[in-house]
Write an enzyme that holds these catalytic residues in place. Structure first.
Site, PDB file in Angstrom:
ATOM      1  N   LYS A  34      22.588  54.405   4.446  1.00  0.00           N
ATOM      2  CA  LYS A  34      21.401  53.770   5.008  1.00  0.00           C
ATOM      3  C   LYS A  34      20.764  52.774   4.048  1.00  0.00           C
ATOM      4  O   LYS A  34      20.262  51.736   4.444  1.00  0.00           O
ATOM      5  CB  LYS A  34      20.368  54.839   5.375  1.00  0.00           C
ATOM      6  CG  LYS A  34      19.197  54.221   6.096  1.00  0.00           C
ATOM      7  CD  LYS A  34      18.624  55.129   7.123  1.00  0.00           C
ATOM      8  CE  LYS A  34      17.722  54.380   8.050  1.00  0.00           C
ATOM      9  NZ  LYS A  34      18.445  53.603   9.044  1.00  0.00           N
TER      10      LYS A  34
ATOM     11  N   GLU B 132      23.874  42.741  17.730  1.00  0.00           N
ATOM     12  CA  GLU B 132      23.398  44.087  17.393  1.00  0.00           C
ATOM     13  C   GLU B 132      24.139  45.137  18.237  1.00  0.00           C
ATOM     14  O   GLU B 132      24.492  46.201  17.737  1.00  0.00           O
ATOM     15  CB  GLU B 132      21.877  44.170  17.595  1.00  0.00           C
ATOM     16  CG  GLU B 132      21.264  45.535  17.353  1.00  0.00           C
ATOM     17  CD  GLU B 132      21.418  46.069  15.932  1.00  0.00           C
ATOM     18  OE1 GLU B 132      21.831  45.327  15.026  1.00  0.00           O
ATOM     19  OE2 GLU B 132      21.142  47.266  15.736  1.00  0.00           O
TER      20      GLU B 132
ATOM     21  N   ASN C 260      21.966  57.157  -9.383  1.00  0.00           N
ATOM     22  CA  ASN C 260      22.129  56.297  -8.208  1.00  0.00           C
ATOM     23  C   ASN C 260      22.138  54.871  -8.732  1.00  0.00           C
ATOM     24  O   ASN C 260      21.226  54.480  -9.453  1.00  0.00           O
ATOM     25  CB  ASN C 260      20.944  56.528  -7.252  1.00  0.00           C
ATOM     26  CG  ASN C 260      20.853  55.471  -6.180  1.00  0.00           C
ATOM     27  OD1 ASN C 260      21.871  54.946  -5.741  1.00  0.00           O
ATOM     28  ND2 ASN C 260      19.651  55.154  -5.751  1.00  0.00           N
ATOM     29  N   GLY C 261      23.184  54.112  -8.380  1.00  0.00           N
ATOM     30  CA  GLY C 261      23.258  52.725  -8.846  1.00  0.00           C
ATOM     31  C   GLY C 261      24.653  52.407  -9.339  1.00  0.00           C
ATOM     32  O   GLY C 261      25.602  53.148  -9.076  1.00  0.00           O
TER      33      GLY C 261
ATOM     34  N   TRP D  65      27.517  58.460  -2.537  1.00  0.00           N
ATOM     35  CA  TRP D  65      28.225  57.425  -1.786  1.00  0.00           C
ATOM     36  C   TRP D  65      29.059  56.708  -2.834  1.00  0.00           C
ATOM     37  O   TRP D  65      28.524  56.009  -3.696  1.00  0.00           O
ATOM     38  CB  TRP D  65      27.242  56.465  -1.122  1.00  0.00           C
ATOM     39  CG  TRP D  65      27.877  55.462  -0.224  1.00  0.00           C
ATOM     40  CD1 TRP D  65      28.197  55.623   1.091  1.00  0.00           C
ATOM     41  CD2 TRP D  65      28.241  54.114  -0.558  1.00  0.00           C
ATOM     42  NE1 TRP D  65      28.754  54.464   1.587  1.00  0.00           N
ATOM     43  CE2 TRP D  65      28.789  53.521   0.605  1.00  0.00           C
ATOM     44  CE3 TRP D  65      28.171  53.339  -1.715  1.00  0.00           C
ATOM     45  CZ2 TRP D  65      29.262  52.208   0.636  1.00  0.00           C
ATOM     46  CZ3 TRP D  65      28.636  52.035  -1.685  1.00  0.00           C
ATOM     47  CH2 TRP D  65      29.168  51.479  -0.524  1.00  0.00           C
TER      48      TRP D  65
ATOM     49  N   ARG E 205      21.610  58.674   2.457  1.00  0.00           N
ATOM     50  CA  ARG E 205      21.923  57.693   1.419  1.00  0.00           C
ATOM     51  C   ARG E 205      23.380  57.740   0.988  1.00  0.00           C
ATOM     52  O   ARG E 205      23.862  56.873   0.260  1.00  0.00           O
ATOM     53  CB  ARG E 205      21.040  57.927   0.201  1.00  0.00           C
ATOM     54  CG  ARG E 205      19.571  57.810   0.475  1.00  0.00           C
ATOM     55  CD  ARG E 205      18.764  58.110  -0.751  1.00  0.00           C
ATOM     56  NE  ARG E 205      18.903  57.066  -1.740  1.00  0.00           N
ATOM     57  CZ  ARG E 205      18.160  55.978  -1.786  1.00  0.00           C
ATOM     58  NH1 ARG E 205      17.218  55.795  -0.895  1.00  0.00           N
ATOM     59  NH2 ARG E 205      18.333  55.071  -2.710  1.00  0.00           N
TER      60      ARG E 205
ATOM     61  N   CYS F 299      23.594  56.947  -2.620  1.00  0.00           N
ATOM     62  CA  CYS F 299      23.384  58.151  -3.423  1.00  0.00           C
ATOM     63  C   CYS F 299      21.905  58.547  -3.397  1.00  0.00           C
ATOM     64  O   CYS F 299      21.030  57.693  -3.415  1.00  0.00           O
ATOM     65  CB  CYS F 299      23.788  58.001  -4.878  1.00  0.00           C
ATOM     66  SG  CYS F 299      25.494  57.526  -5.122  1.00  0.00           S
TER      67      CYS F 299
HETATM   68  C1  G6P Z   1      22.788  49.393   5.770  1.00  0.00           C
HETATM   69  C2  G6P Z   1      22.385  50.215   6.976  1.00  0.00           C
HETATM   70  C3  G6P Z   1      21.983  49.293   8.122  1.00  0.00           C
HETATM   71  C4  G6P Z   1      20.905  48.323   7.663  1.00  0.00           C
HETATM   72  C5  G6P Z   1      21.343  47.532   6.433  1.00  0.00           C
HETATM   73  C6  G6P Z   1      20.207  46.719   5.836  1.00  0.00           C
HETATM   74  O1  G6P Z   1      23.981  48.745   6.023  1.00  0.00           O
HETATM   75  O2  G6P Z   1      23.437  51.060   7.364  1.00  0.00           O
HETATM   76  O3  G6P Z   1      21.492  50.073   9.198  1.00  0.00           O
HETATM   77  O4  G6P Z   1      20.618  47.438   8.705  1.00  0.00           O
HETATM   78  O5  G6P Z   1      21.770  48.448   5.419  1.00  0.00           O
HETATM   79  O6  G6P Z   1      19.232  47.605   5.369  1.00  0.00           O
HETATM   80  P1  G6P Z   1      17.724  47.232   5.132  1.00  0.00           P
HETATM   81  O7  G6P Z   1      17.119  48.477   4.591  1.00  0.00           O
HETATM   82  O8  G6P Z   1      17.710  46.112   4.126  1.00  0.00           O
HETATM   83  O9  G6P Z   1      17.145  46.819   6.419  1.00  0.00           O
END
Ligand code: G6P
Length: 607
Positions: free
Chosen positions: A602, A480, A99-100, A73, A27, A2
């Site tokens: 994200k 990955e 958000n939360g 979200w 987000r 969010c």
């Molecule tokens: C989400 C994103 C990923 C990311 C993960 C960890 O799942 O979609 O792309 O790797 O969070 O996020 P961070 O900000 O902790 O690296």
């Protein structure tokens, strides 16, 4: 998880909110809405992407100089117009975006309902609006303060009220919130890029703080009503960094920005033979020498950077490393003492599980080093020190440039530890430093001609399942590659240690299941070739990532993506690039939205 935005000033609010939300859509993007204050509170919400809300707002003017907006979200309540934010109280006199997650929302909701409050959504957020309504006695700030004291969980909120049209009240706990300062106007947002087009002067709100935002300024107070003087922080990012700049998608742009991201991350960290880490005064030489164990904690793609970290720290600095997915670490009672160093990797610096792991580690006496791309994010503020990656803002939900810069930062950390602990000859450190500096050029070369990858993507875009294999440093690369493919193309994919294939995944192999093998030169190269033979014997296609000059691999693989030679441990960076591109090309052929894949977000600020 969010995005929220707020504006108060002299300008037309709707376009400012919409532009802000566009920058926050990464987000969450299952619904969006805004509330504008103009005598009354007018709310417009739409299910689906922000575009739907934008189109709805084109139809009629919605004037106003104060407003809040949200892109969602879903956590509590399915994506729908009723569950979209902003939410109101019974009277419709106030509106809130959040958000939360409110963990005690059920108990609060039952109590509020028993006292006559009527709920219009299934969200946890709506309890806050009714709580504020109940507490309101002519002072919105005090009502918000009283309400959030009853709430358990995480929140960043912005609240407007018809009774106090000259202010927005904001508050946060464990979800990010920034305040932007303008001239006769001020802003609130979940993240800096949302307001970068309007101001570069930013204040970061801390946990358990409230802000009263008016046209003339912002006043920050703690939950206990103490006035906070907070430094204004000037953002240097180029606004263009958050634009597509002619690329079809943010993800493609960010893949092409990887040489710069690596270069910026290692810049000035190697000086006259010395590895230099800024923000690491807590890591004195004595502390580094006393470190008995390192834990790396991270989620998602950052976890794969962590796996690379485990290999290099153990090999170069000879310190045992355990690596954990943050959501496991925080609940598994790990053995930690004061000689433990915890490295928390998070590009956003806001991931809830990684933040909780960091707190857990510090509470048990460990030192915590963060690796993050976002200056001032929660994780960087709570860690003892931070190695910043300098990748610039990453908008595409699937991480690309932040991963390679995390790897570059982790290589630097491993070399630093090796240098201080004297576990590697200086000459070897110098060679690795120089190879690291060569990587941006090598990665640039990989991005020039992607015709083979495009052809391969065309051939396999209809497949239902892929297997990705590697050994050693190739394992995180394979993982990955699989993660990128499933995230953005919705094809099932598994990343595996090649030696494990015969203990299970081999049962999946058939013609329609292509196998991507990371087969760059290294001490297990021959073993990888044997694994490729096992795959070929089951009739599957083989797509290999191999080192330039390796002609032999062509006999075994149907497609070869060549990457330039570098030291074995550094090869994770060049090897991952063709796999990002393969996932990207397949997703595009399948018509997927690569920047905003379904169900993902994200920044995962909820557990
Ligand atoms: C989400 C994103 C990923 C990311 C993960 C960890 O799942 O979609 O792309 O790797 O969070 O996020 P961070 O900000 O902790 O690296």
């Amino acid at each position: 998880m969010c995005g929220i935005v707020g504006y108060i000033g002299q300008r037309d609010t709707v376009p400012i909110l919409i532009n802000g939300l566009k920058r926050l859509e990464y987000r969450g993007y299952d619904s969006a809405g805004i509330a504008i204050l103009n005598g009354e509170i007018s709310i417009v919400r739409r299910l689906g992407k922000l575009k739907g809300l934008e189109d709805a707002l084109l139809d009629g003017a919605l004037p106003g100089l104060v407003g809040i907006g949200h892109t969602r979200w879903a956590t509590h309540g399915r994506p729908s117009e009723e569950n979209a934010h902003p939410h109101t109280d019974c009277s419709g006199d106030l509106a809130i975006v959040h958000n939360g997650i409110i963990e005690n929302f059920l108990a609060l909701r039952e109590g509020l309902q028993s006292r006559g409050h009527i709920f219009k959504s299934e969200t946890d957020t709506e309890v806050i609006s009714h709580l504020i309504e109940e507490k309101y006695d002519g002072n919105l700030l005090e009502a918000v303060r009283a309400a959030i004291q009853e709430v358990k969980g995480s929140f960043a909120i912005a609240v407007i009220s018809r009774h106090e049209p000259d202010r927005i009240i904001a508050a946060r706990k464990d979800s990010p919130l920034v305040l932007g300062l303008g001239n006769g106007e001020n802003f609130i947002a979940s993240d800096i890029p949302a307001i970068l087009g309007c101001t570069r002067s930013v204040i970061l709100l801390d946990n358990d703080e409230l802000a009263e935002v008016t046209c003339d300024g912002v006043r920050i107070l703690t939950i206990d009503d103490l006035v906070v003087e907070r430094e204004v922080f000037n953002v240097h990012w180029d606004d263009e960094a958050a634009e597509k700049c002619g690329y079809e998608d943010f993800m493609l742009k960010e893949i092409y920005e990887q040489p710069v991201a690596i270069r910026e991350t290692i810049r000035s960290r190697f000086q006259d033979g010395k590895v230099v880490l800024e923000n690491s005064s807590h890591l004195t030489d004595d502390i580094v020498k006393a470190v008995g164990k390192i834990f790396i904690v991270a989620c998602g793609t950052s976890y794969h950077a962590g796996l690379v970290g485990k290999s290099v720290i153990e090999n170069w600095a000879r310190i045992p490393v355990e690596i954990d997915i943050a959501s496991e670490f925080r609940y598994r009672n790990p053995v930690i003492d004061k000689n433990t160093l915890v490295v928390a990797i998070s590009q956003s610096g806001e991931t809830a599980d990684t933040l909780a792991s960091l707190r857990e580690a510090r509470a048990r006496g460990a030192k915590v080093m963060a690796v993050s791309n976002v200056v001032g994010s929660s994780i960087t503020r709570e860690a003892d020190g931070t190695i910043y990656t300098h990748a610039g803002p990453e908008i595409g939900v699937a991480a690309t440039k932040t991963l390679v810069s995390q790897m570059a930062a982790i290589y630097t950390l491993a070399l630093y530890l090796a240098q201080v602990r004297d576990t590697m000859p200086q000459a070897e450190i110098d060679v690795l430093a120089s190879e690291l500096k060569d990587l941006p050029k090598k990665v640039s070369g990989l991005l020039v001609d992607i015709a083979t990858i495009e052809e391969c993507a065309r051939e396999f875009s209809d497949c239902k399942s892929f297997l990705f294999l590697g050994r050693g440093i190739g394992v995180p690369v394979a993982m990955e590659g699989a993660l990128k493919l499933k995230e953005i193309s919705y094809i099932h994919a598994e990343g595996y240690a090649a030696g494990e294939m015969k203990h299970g995944p081999i049962a999946l192999l058939e013609r329609s299941v292509p196998v991507v093998v990371v087969a760059t030169k290294g001490h297990t190269y021959e073993k990888v070739i044997s694994n490729i033979q096992e795959v070929k014997a089951r009739d599957s296609y083989v797509i290999a990532v191999a080192t330039e000059g390796d002609e032999e691999i062509k006999q075994h693989a149907d497609y070869v993506f060549y990457v330039p030679e570098t030291s074995e441990f550094l090869s994770a960076i060049p090897a991952v690039i063709p796999l990002q591109l393969l996932a990207y090309c397949i997703a595009k052929i399948r018509g997927c939205n690569v920047d905003q894949p379904r169900n993902l977000a994200k920044s995962v600020t909820v557990e």
